[in-house]
Design a protein around this motif. Structure first.
Motif, short mmCIF file in Angstrom:
data_model
loop_
_atom_site.label_atom_id
_atom_site.label_comp_id
_atom_site.label_asym_id
_atom_site.label_seq_id
_atom_site.Cartn_x
_atom_site.Cartn_y
_atom_site.Cartn_z
N LEU A 156 77.71 29.84 46.88
CA LEU A 156 79.05 29.27 46.98
C LEU A 156 80.17 30.30 46.83
O LEU A 156 81.27 30.09 47.34
N LEU A 157 79.90 31.39 46.13
CA LEU A 157 80.92 32.39 45.85
C LEU A 157 80.54 33.69 46.56
O LEU A 157 79.58 34.35 46.17
N THR A 158 81.28 34.05 47.58
CA THR A 158 80.89 35.17 48.44
C THR A 158 80.86 36.51 47.71
O THR A 158 80.14 37.42 48.13
N GLU A 159 81.61 36.64 46.62
CA GLU A 159 81.63 37.92 45.91
C GLU A 159 80.84 37.88 44.60
O GLU A 159 80.94 38.81 43.79
N PHE A 160 80.05 36.85 44.42
CA PHE A 160 79.25 36.74 43.19
C PHE A 160 78.10 37.75 43.23
O PHE A 160 77.35 37.83 44.20
N VAL A 161 77.99 38.54 42.17
CA VAL A 161 76.93 39.55 42.08
C VAL A 161 76.38 39.55 40.66
O VAL A 161 77.12 39.49 39.68
N LEU A 162 75.05 39.60 40.56
CA LEU A 162 74.39 39.79 39.27
C LEU A 162 73.65 41.12 39.30
O LEU A 162 73.00 41.45 40.29
N SER A 163 73.73 41.86 38.22
CA SER A 163 72.96 43.10 38.11
C SER A 163 71.48 42.76 37.88
O SER A 163 71.13 41.61 37.55
N ASP A 164 70.63 43.76 38.02
CA ASP A 164 69.20 43.55 37.75
C ASP A 164 68.98 43.10 36.31
O ASP A 164 68.15 42.22 36.04
N SER A 165 69.74 43.69 35.39
CA SER A 165 69.56 43.31 33.98
C SER A 165 70.02 41.88 33.73
O SER A 165 69.41 41.15 32.93
N GLU A 166 71.09 41.47 34.40
CA GLU A 166 71.56 40.09 34.25
C GLU A 166 70.57 39.11 34.86
O GLU A 166 70.37 38.01 34.32
N THR A 167 69.94 39.49 35.96
CA THR A 167 68.91 38.64 36.56
C THR A 167 67.71 38.52 35.63
O THR A 167 67.17 37.43 35.43
N ASP A 168 67.30 39.65 35.04
CA ASP A 168 66.19 39.62 34.09
C ASP A 168 66.52 38.72 32.90
O ASP A 168 65.65 37.98 32.40
N THR A 169 67.77 38.79 32.44
CA THR A 169 68.18 37.96 31.31
C THR A 169 68.13 36.48 31.68
O THR A 169 67.71 35.64 30.86
N ALA A 170 68.55 36.14 32.89
CA ALA A 170 68.51 34.75 33.34
C ALA A 170 67.08 34.23 33.35
O ALA A 170 66.81 33.09 32.92
N VAL A 171 66.14 35.04 33.83
CA VAL A 171 64.73 34.65 33.83
C VAL A 171 64.23 34.50 32.40
O VAL A 171 63.55 33.53 32.05
#
Length: 210
Positions: free
Chosen positions: A173-188
């Motif tokens: 939904l948000l064209t400029e939304f970005v997660l870092s690898d560490s933020e992705t790992d945290t979400a998991v």
């Protein structure tokens, strides 16, 4: 691989690449197979021989994205619930963040009211595989006594939903939304912690350290 087979595979790849570009840019309905053939620089006869319908071509695109680079759903052995959930969750996150995945979902969402088979296809060939694999794994942990009795379909849906809700839907939904690898790992990791807090047996060995 023989020369003829290699040529066939190269043409098929060119067709899928051209169709992906056109479907994502102009939409499924407005893209004709003849135009795909021209863009891929192949004859319409060649295209129809490999992909007789537009739906068959879209199916090839869906399969490509959900199995990119040979990635398949992981089916770990029961015994280490935390490690297995990290592994499954990480694989799901990797697929959801594959370049082009948001474009695929946007195309499906835009066209599914007219072509409901596209949404069904994307679910059946994509998320359903992860959902069924995760359910099978959770059942094996129940049998091993590390997971409390529960509706595994509900637990699996909650787990995948927590991951996609943090890393995929905002990206859609948000064209400029970005997660870092560490933020992705945290979400998991947070999805793993939540599932364990709700469903892990008190006797399960679920160490929190990485």
């Amino acid at each position: 691989m023989g020369y003829q087979q290699r040529v066939k595979e190269e043409k098929a790849a060119a067709i899928v690449e051209a169709a992906t570009q056109l479907f994502f840019e102009d939409g499924y309905e407005r893209t004709s197979l003849a135009r795909v053939a021209r863009t891929a620089d192949v004859s319409t006869a060649t295209l129809f021989k490999r992909f007789p319908t537009k739906a068959a071509l879209f199916e090839a695109i869906v399969r490509h994205y959900w199995t990119l680079e040979g990635r398949r759903h992981i089916s770990p052995e029961p015994g280490d619930l935390r490690a297995a959930l990290r592994q499954i969750g990480g694989e799901y996150a990797a697929l959801l963040t594959t370049p082009g995945m948001t474009s695929l979902f946007r195309t499906v969402i835009a066209e599914t009211s007219r072509f409901p088979e596209l949404g069904q296809m994307n679910f059946d060939l994509g998320k359903r595989n992860f959902l069924e694999g995760l359910c099978s794994y959770l059942r094996s942990e129940q049998e091993a006594g590390t997971l409390v009795p529960c509706a595994v379909e509900t637990a699996a849906t909650q787990f995948l939903g927590m991951i996609s809700g943090q890393i995929f839907w905002p990206r859609l939904l948000l064209t400029e939304f970005v997660l870092s690898d560490s933020e992705t790992d945290t979400a998991v990791e947070e999805a793993v912690n939540t599932l364990l807090a709700r469903y892990a047996s008190p006797t399960a060995q679920t160490p929190r350290a990485r």
